[in-house]
Design a protein around this motif. Structure first.
Motif, mmCIF file in Angstrom:
data_model
loop_
_atom_site.group_PDB
_atom_site.id
_atom_site.type_symbol
_atom_site.label_atom_id
_atom_site.label_comp_id
_atom_site.label_asym_id
_atom_site.label_seq_id
_atom_site.Cartn_x
_atom_site.Cartn_y
_atom_site.Cartn_z
ATOM 1 N N GLY A 80 0.786 -1.221 0.000
ATOM 2 C CA GLY A 80 0.000 0.000 0.000
ATOM 3 C C GLY A 80 0.818 1.270 0.000
ATOM 4 N N ASP A 81 2.139 1.164 0.224
ATOM 5 C CA ASP A 81 2.990 2.354 0.222
ATOM 6 C C ASP A 81 3.114 2.936 -1.182
ATOM 7 O OD1 ASP A 81 3.443 2.308 2.879
ATOM 8 O OD2 ASP A 81 5.529 1.670 2.794
ATOM 9 N N ILE A 82 3.178 4.251 -1.245
ATOM 10 C CA ILE A 82 3.431 4.945 -2.508
ATOM 11 C C ILE A 82 4.920 5.265 -2.557
ATOM 12 C CG2 ILE A 82 2.940 6.986 -3.903
ATOM 13 C CD1 ILE A 82 0.191 7.078 -2.510
ATOM 14 N N ILE A 83 5.596 4.790 -3.602
ATOM 15 C CA ILE A 83 7.039 4.963 -3.692
ATOM 16 C C ILE A 83 7.431 5.482 -5.068
ATOM 17 C CG2 ILE A 83 7.497 3.116 -2.021
ATOM 18 C CD1 ILE A 83 8.308 1.347 -4.423
ATOM 19 N N GLU A 84 8.607 6.074 -5.126
ATOM 20 C CA GLU A 84 9.210 6.499 -6.391
ATOM 21 C C GLU A 84 10.605 5.896 -6.453
ATOM 22 O OE1 GLU A 84 10.507 10.540 -8.834
ATOM 23 O OE2 GLU A 84 9.459 10.695 -6.918
ATOM 24 N N ILE A 85 10.845 5.096 -7.484
ATOM 25 C CA ILE A 85 12.138 4.435 -7.653
ATOM 26 C C ILE A 85 12.981 5.283 -8.591
ATOM 27 C CG2 ILE A 85 13.327 2.313 -8.332
ATOM 28 C CD1 ILE A 85 10.609 0.891 -7.969
ATOM 29 N N GLU A 86 14.090 5.787 -8.091
ATOM 30 C CA GLU A 86 14.964 6.599 -8.915
ATOM 31 C C GLU A 86 15.896 5.696 -9.712
ATOM 32 O OE1 GLU A 86 16.803 9.332 -6.233
ATOM 33 O OE2 GLU A 86 15.020 10.601 -6.139
ATOM 34 N N GLY A 87 16.691 6.292 -10.588
ATOM 35 C CA GLY A 87 17.562 5.494 -11.441
ATOM 36 C C GLY A 87 16.993 5.384 -12.838
ATOM 37 N N LYS A 88 17.387 4.340 -13.570
ATOM 38 C CA LYS A 88 16.978 4.193 -14.967
ATOM 39 C C LYS A 88 15.484 3.940 -15.098
ATOM 40 C CE LYS A 88 21.434 2.486 -16.654
ATOM 41 N NZ LYS A 88 22.150 1.365 -17.313
ATOM 42 N N SER A 89 14.906 3.173 -14.183
ATOM 43 C CA SER A 89 13.498 2.803 -14.325
ATOM 44 C C SER A 89 12.578 4.000 -14.061
ATOM 45 C CB SER A 89 13.157 1.666 -13.365
ATOM 46 O OG SER A 89 13.470 2.030 -12.030
ATOM 47 N N GLY A 90 12.808 4.692 -12.956
ATOM 48 C CA GLY A 90 12.027 5.882 -12.649
ATOM 49 C C GLY A 90 10.552 5.626 -12.445
ATOM 50 N N TYR A 91 10.189 4.509 -11.787
ATOM 51 C CA TYR A 91 8.782 4.183 -11.589
ATOM 52 C C TYR A 91 8.213 4.905 -10.372
ATOM 53 C CZ TYR A 91 9.486 0.397 -14.935
ATOM 54 O OH TYR A 91 9.770 -0.326 -16.055
ATOM 55 N N GLU A 96 1.775 -3.254 -4.523
ATOM 56 C CA GLU A 96 0.627 -4.147 -4.450
ATOM 57 C C GLU A 96 1.001 -5.534 -3.937
ATOM 58 O OE1 GLU A 96 -1.610 -4.383 -8.073
ATOM 59 O OE2 GLU A 96 -2.791 -2.611 -7.502
ATOM 60 N N GLU A 97 2.251 -5.940 -4.173
ATOM 61 C CA GLU A 97 2.655 -7.283 -3.745
ATOM 62 C C GLU A 97 4.164 -7.329 -3.556
ATOM 63 O OE1 GLU A 97 2.310 -11.950 -5.276
ATOM 64 O OE2 GLU A 97 1.353 -10.332 -6.415
ATOM 65 N N ILE A 98 4.595 -7.997 -2.499
ATOM 66 C CA ILE A 98 6.021 -8.231 -2.265
ATOM 67 C C ILE A 98 6.231 -9.727 -2.124
ATOM 68 C CG2 ILE A 98 8.009 -7.778 -0.780
ATOM 69 C CD1 ILE A 98 6.612 -5.251 0.203
ATOM 70 N N THR A 99 7.006 -10.308 -3.031
ATOM 71 C CA THR A 99 7.305 -11.734 -2.958
ATOM 72 C C THR A 99 8.787 -11.915 -2.650
ATOM 73 O OG1 THR A 99 7.964 -12.097 -5.276
ATOM 74 C CG2 THR A 99 5.589 -12.044 -4.797
ATOM 75 N N PRO A 124 18.009 4.277 -5.202
ATOM 76 C CA PRO A 124 17.361 5.132 -4.201
ATOM 77 C C PRO A 124 15.841 5.077 -4.355
ATOM 78 C CG PRO A 124 19.131 6.308 -5.336
ATOM 79 C CD PRO A 124 18.904 5.040 -6.096
ATOM 80 N N ILE A 125 15.141 5.033 -3.227
ATOM 81 C CA ILE A 125 13.678 4.976 -3.234
ATOM 82 C C ILE A 125 13.142 6.099 -2.344
ATOM 83 C CG2 ILE A 125 11.633 3.621 -2.651
ATOM 84 C CD1 ILE A 125 13.255 1.123 -3.104
ATOM 85 N N LYS A 126 12.209 6.869 -2.892
ATOM 86 C CA LYS A 126 11.510 7.868 -2.101
ATOM 87 C C LYS A 126 10.184 7.253 -1.650
ATOM 88 C CE LYS A 126 13.317 11.963 -4.489
ATOM 89 N NZ LYS A 126 12.932 13.136 -5.328
ATOM 90 N N THR A 127 9.935 7.268 -0.348
ATOM 91 C CA THR A 127 8.671 6.766 0.177
ATOM 92 C C THR A 127 7.818 7.952 0.604
ATOM 93 O OG1 THR A 127 9.567 6.560 2.414
ATOM 94 C CG2 THR A 127 9.750 4.640 0.985
ATOM 95 N N TYR A 128 6.566 7.925 0.196
ATOM 96 C CA TYR A 128 5.668 9.036 0.495
ATOM 97 C C TYR A 128 4.631 8.685 1.558
ATOM 98 C CZ TYR A 128 7.705 11.070 -3.680
ATOM 99 O OH TYR A 128 8.592 11.566 -4.598
ATOM 100 N N SER A 129 4.324 7.422 1.717
ATOM 101 C CA SER A 129 3.263 7.027 2.648
ATOM 102 C C SER A 129 3.727 7.003 4.091
ATOM 103 C CB SER A 129 2.732 5.639 2.265
ATOM 104 O OG SER A 129 2.269 5.635 0.941
ATOM 105 N N SER A 130 5.027 6.972 4.321
ATOM 106 C CA SER A 130 5.531 6.841 5.687
ATOM 107 C C SER A 130 5.436 8.153 6.469
ATOM 108 C CB SER A 130 6.991 6.369 5.671
ATOM 109 O OG SER A 130 7.798 7.257 4.926
ATOM 110 N N GLU A 131 5.191 9.262 5.777
ATOM 111 C CA GLU A 131 5.075 10.563 6.442
ATOM 112 C C GLU A 131 3.649 11.092 6.303
ATOM 113 O OE1 GLU A 131 7.505 11.790 8.122
ATOM 114 O OE2 GLU A 131 9.075 10.428 7.456
#
Length: 231
Positions: A80-91, A96-99, A124-131
């Motif tokens: 449920g966390d909203i994240i931003e993945i930096e680097g080449k992917s930039g997602y 929704e799922e962690i395996t 690097p990952i920016k997390t937005y839901s933790s704050e």
């Protein structure tokens, strides 16, 4: 207490799954080599030719599994966390799922993206839901001949009209410098990180809202121009 027991149980299941997968792949490789021996192939020659490729593939699988256990055991990333993945992917999206080997996030365009766990652990990952709230800022240039106090008041007012802005009393604007064509005013404001909007969109929408408000109030915005002098 019950929540803690459930969390510990999940960690035990994740560790058990990791051990199971490692043993499975080791036995799979051994079985393949035994099968080669049975049909008459020289395993030594085969090992010399493919050992590097097998090790590389196994290392990647193992790395993803270990990263999966680490992700499942840290508090910073959860479903449920909203994240931003930096680097080449930039997602940018919601987890929704962690395996044990990969993590699935749902992006803004509603696509499911499967990301190897090693990529999450090495970028690097920016997390937005933790704050509860995060502070953003943007810089607006204003022409030198304008009333700066009036301009800053309009900027604060404009930002506070936006529904995603919280704790509006803490919205502040300051003069931070002087550019080649105008005064640089920076405005700070707080938003709810769970608004499900990328930060670039929020900044862009804020800039547009401020620009419209300044123009409506007759405050001139500078623009780049070149003066040509004929001698």
């Amino acid at each position: 207490y019950q929540h803690a027991n459930i969390s510990d149980l999940n960690k035990q299941e994740s560790t058990g799954q990791l051990i199971y997968d490692i043993v499975f792949y080791i036995l799979l490789i051994i079985t393949i080599f035994i099968a080669f021996e049975i049909v008459g192939f020289d395993v030594g020659v085969i090992l010399g030719g493919i050992s590097f490729g097998v090790w590389f593939a196994f290392k990647e699988i193992l790395g993803n599994m270990i990263a999966g256990v680490m992700i499942l055991n840290i508090k910073e990333l959860k479903l449920g966390d909203i994240i931003e993945i930096e680097g080449k992917s930039g997602y940018f999206g919601k987890i929704e799922e962690i395996t044990i080997r990969y993590t699935i996030i749902r992006t803004l365009d509603l696509r499911q993206v499967v990301i190897p766990n090693m990529e999450l652990m090495t970028n690097p990952i920016k997390t937005y839901s933790s704050e509860e709230l995060i502070k953003l800022n943007t810089t607006i240039p204003v022409s030198y001949d304008q009333d700066l106090d009036k301009a800053m008041g309009i900027i604060i007012e404009a930002v506070n009209t936006m529904s995603i802005v919280h704790e509006k009393k803490n919205t502040k604007a300051y003069v931070i410098g002087y550019g080649p064509s105008g005064v640089q005013i920076k405005v700070f404001f707080r938003i709810d990180p769970n608004c499900w909007l990328p930060m670039e969109y929020i900044i862009g929408d804020t800039n547009a809202t401020i620009a419209h408000a300044l123009r409506d109030a007759g405050i001139k915005l500078p623009y780049k121009h070149i003066t040509v002098v004929k001698e």
